[in-house]
Design an enzyme around this catalytic site. Sequence first.
Site, PDB file in Angstrom:
ATOM      1  N   CYS A 117       0.866  -1.185   0.000  1.00  0.00           N
ATOM      2  CA  CYS A 117       0.000   0.000   0.000  1.00  0.00           C
ATOM      3  C   CYS A 117       0.894   1.224   0.000  1.00  0.00           C
ATOM      4  CB  CYS A 117      -0.999  -0.019   1.166  1.00  0.00           C
ATOM      5  SG  CYS A 117      -0.296   0.252   2.812  1.00  0.00           S
ATOM      6  N   ASP A 149      -8.350   3.649   1.557  1.00  0.00           N
ATOM      7  CA  ASP A 149      -7.321   3.844   2.571  1.00  0.00           C
ATOM      8  C   ASP A 149      -7.954   4.339   3.872  1.00  0.00           C
ATOM      9  OD1 ASP A 149      -5.105   4.410   4.104  1.00  0.00           O
ATOM     10  OD2 ASP A 149      -4.001   5.354   2.457  1.00  0.00           O
ATOM     11  N   ASN A 201       2.423   1.584   4.249  1.00  0.00           N
ATOM     12  CA  ASN A 201       2.681   0.333   4.955  1.00  0.00           C
ATOM     13  C   ASN A 201       2.370   0.423   6.447  1.00  0.00           C
ATOM     14  OD1 ASN A 201       5.432  -1.886   5.661  1.00  0.00           O
ATOM     15  ND2 ASN A 201       3.412  -2.468   4.969  1.00  0.00           N
ATOM     16  N   CYS A 205      -1.401   0.821   7.292  1.00  0.00           N
ATOM     17  CA  CYS A 205      -2.832   0.498   7.427  1.00  0.00           C
ATOM     18  C   CYS A 205      -3.211  -0.762   6.652  1.00  0.00           C
ATOM     19  CB  CYS A 205      -3.702   1.672   6.955  1.00  0.00           C
ATOM     20  SG  CYS A 205      -3.590   3.159   7.975  1.00  0.00           S
ATOM     21  N   ARG A 206      -3.372  -0.629   5.344  1.00  0.00           N
ATOM     22  CA  ARG A 206      -3.925  -1.717   4.535  1.00  0.00           C
ATOM     23  C   ARG A 206      -2.980  -2.894   4.351  1.00  0.00           C
ATOM     24  NH1 ARG A 206      -5.400   1.771  -0.572  1.00  0.00           N
ATOM     25  NH2 ARG A 206      -3.438   2.709   0.107  1.00  0.00           N
ATOM     26  N   SER A 207      -1.747  -2.632   3.930  1.00  0.00           N
ATOM     27  CA  SER A 207      -0.860  -3.770   3.642  1.00  0.00           C
ATOM     28  C   SER A 207      -0.454  -4.540   4.897  1.00  0.00           C
ATOM     29  CB  SER A 207       0.346  -3.353   2.798  1.00  0.00           C
ATOM     30  OG  SER A 207       1.114  -2.358   3.410  1.00  0.00           O
TER      31      SER A 207
END
Length: 156
Positions: free
Chosen positions: A8, A125, A11, A13-15
Amino acid sequence: MIKVLFVCLGNICRSPMAEAVFRNHVKNVGLSDRIVVDSAGTGDWHVGHTPHEGTRKILDQYGIDYSGMFARQVSTEDFNDFKYIIAMDDMNVTNLTPLFPTDHQAEVKKLLEFVPKHAGGDVPDPYYTGNFEEVYEMVDEGCVNLLKYIREQQGL
């Protein structure tokens, strides 16, 4: 060893959420000795930071381990080290493209390619939206289907 990298922007939140969720699914089917999971960001703003508080909170809520995770930036070497590089959105794919070595071995896909109802869209995000629960649901479904895809491709 099959290596999967989630990517993401920062690095945090999402990934890392996808890394933790996918690692948990891999562990639950007994493939931790065959599949290695990591995450990285296309930007360097958060290198060395732990996952975002919202990500940690949602992972805690679902009992998913994220210990030892720290943000890092994606590198050119990742394209030869990882078999699967899974981006969270179109902007991540665009940011990754200049890093592709001409002979890279990685299969680059977006996570929501594995979620039929979102048909390859972008994982929003939560750093900006704050909707970590919605993102978790997308990530979880994507990870379940990605694992199924990898198992079929690799004969696991």
